[in-house]
Scaffold this motif. Sequence first.
Motif, mmCIF file in Angstrom:
data_model
loop_
_atom_site.group_PDB
_atom_site.id
_atom_site.type_symbol
_atom_site.label_atom_id
_atom_site.label_comp_id
_atom_site.label_asym_id
_atom_site.label_seq_id
_atom_site.Cartn_x
_atom_site.Cartn_y
_atom_site.Cartn_z
ATOM 1 N N ALA A 268 0.820 -1.189 0.000
ATOM 2 C CA ALA A 268 0.000 0.000 0.000
ATOM 3 C C ALA A 268 0.870 1.261 0.000
ATOM 4 C CB ALA A 268 -0.937 -0.005 1.196
ATOM 5 N N LEU A 269 1.950 1.214 0.768
ATOM 6 C CA LEU A 269 2.851 2.363 0.816
ATOM 7 C C LEU A 269 3.486 2.606 -0.543
ATOM 8 C CD1 LEU A 269 4.388 4.519 2.497
ATOM 9 C CD2 LEU A 269 6.114 2.763 2.925
ATOM 10 N N ALA A 270 3.936 1.530 -1.180
ATOM 11 C CA ALA A 270 4.556 1.660 -2.500
ATOM 12 C C ALA A 270 3.540 2.134 -3.526
ATOM 13 C CB ALA A 270 5.163 0.330 -2.924
ATOM 14 N N LYS A 271 2.322 1.634 -3.455
ATOM 15 C CA LYS A 271 1.282 2.038 -4.401
ATOM 16 C C LYS A 271 0.956 3.515 -4.240
ATOM 17 C CE LYS A 271 -3.339 0.962 -5.969
ATOM 18 N NZ LYS A 271 -4.544 0.183 -5.755
ATOM 19 N N ASP A 272 0.847 3.969 -3.010
ATOM 20 C CA ASP A 272 0.575 5.388 -2.765
ATOM 21 C C ASP A 272 1.721 6.277 -3.227
ATOM 22 O OD1 ASP A 272 -1.889 4.832 -1.703
ATOM 23 O OD2 ASP A 272 -1.227 4.936 0.386
ATOM 24 N N ALA A 273 2.930 5.726 -3.261
ATOM 25 C CA ALA A 273 4.094 6.497 -3.700
ATOM 26 C C ALA A 273 4.253 6.499 -5.213
ATOM 27 C CB ALA A 273 5.352 5.941 -3.058
ATOM 28 N N GLY A 274 3.409 5.716 -5.905
ATOM 29 C CA GLY A 274 3.490 5.664 -7.355
ATOM 30 C C GLY A 274 4.460 4.614 -7.866
ATOM 31 N N VAL A 275 4.835 3.677 -7.018
ATOM 32 C CA VAL A 275 5.732 2.597 -7.402
ATOM 33 C C VAL A 275 4.894 1.456 -7.968
ATOM 34 C CG1 VAL A 275 7.440 0.944 -6.528
ATOM 35 C CG2 VAL A 275 7.371 3.253 -5.620
ATOM 36 N N THR A 276 5.299 0.919 -9.122
ATOM 37 C CA THR A 276 4.543 -0.171 -9.734
ATOM 38 C C THR A 276 4.747 -1.468 -8.960
ATOM 39 O OG1 THR A 276 6.312 -0.863 -11.222
ATOM 40 C CG2 THR A 276 4.835 0.886 -12.005
ATOM 41 N N VAL A 277 3.930 -2.466 -9.257
ATOM 42 C CA VAL A 277 4.034 -3.762 -8.593
ATOM 43 C C VAL A 277 5.373 -4.421 -8.929
ATOM 44 C CG1 VAL A 277 3.023 -6.067 -8.478
ATOM 45 C CG2 VAL A 277 1.542 -4.086 -8.561
ATOM 46 N N VAL A 278 5.793 -4.303 -10.168
ATOM 47 C CA VAL A 278 7.071 -4.894 -10.579
ATOM 48 C C VAL A 278 8.233 -4.227 -9.829
ATOM 49 C CG1 VAL A 278 8.625 -5.247 -12.534
ATOM 50 C CG2 VAL A 278 6.168 -5.534 -12.834
ATOM 51 N N GLN A 279 8.199 -2.909 -9.724
ATOM 52 C CA GLN A 279 9.256 -2.201 -8.996
ATOM 53 C C GLN A 279 9.246 -2.573 -7.517
ATOM 54 O OE1 GLN A 279 8.052 1.755 -10.033
ATOM 55 N NE2 GLN A 279 9.552 1.917 -11.707
ATOM 56 N N ALA A 280 8.055 -2.693 -6.931
ATOM 57 C CA ALA A 280 7.956 -3.066 -5.518
ATOM 58 C C ALA A 280 8.479 -4.477 -5.288
ATOM 59 C CB ALA A 280 6.513 -2.946 -5.039
#
Length: 83
Positions: free
Chosen positions: A1-13
Amino acid sequence: ALAKDAGVTVVQAAFMTGIVWALPSMVVLVGAIVSGVALPAAMFAVTLSAIRLMPMVMALVPEMRARKSRQWVLYLLSHFVAV
């Protein structure tokens, strides 16, 4: 959720999870991405948050070492001790 809110894609996360492992370091890295910090500064911040695990690894590796222990096995085990 934190990565998604930061605009990080699933692949990057998923990639960050594979190379960073520790949750505090991941939070520091995503926070650096959100704030627009330069890459060397983000790397330094993640290193500082992960360096706290080194004394534990240094204390346990001699206990894991056996007579015929291979060096790469000790490196692998020390990585998982830190995780």
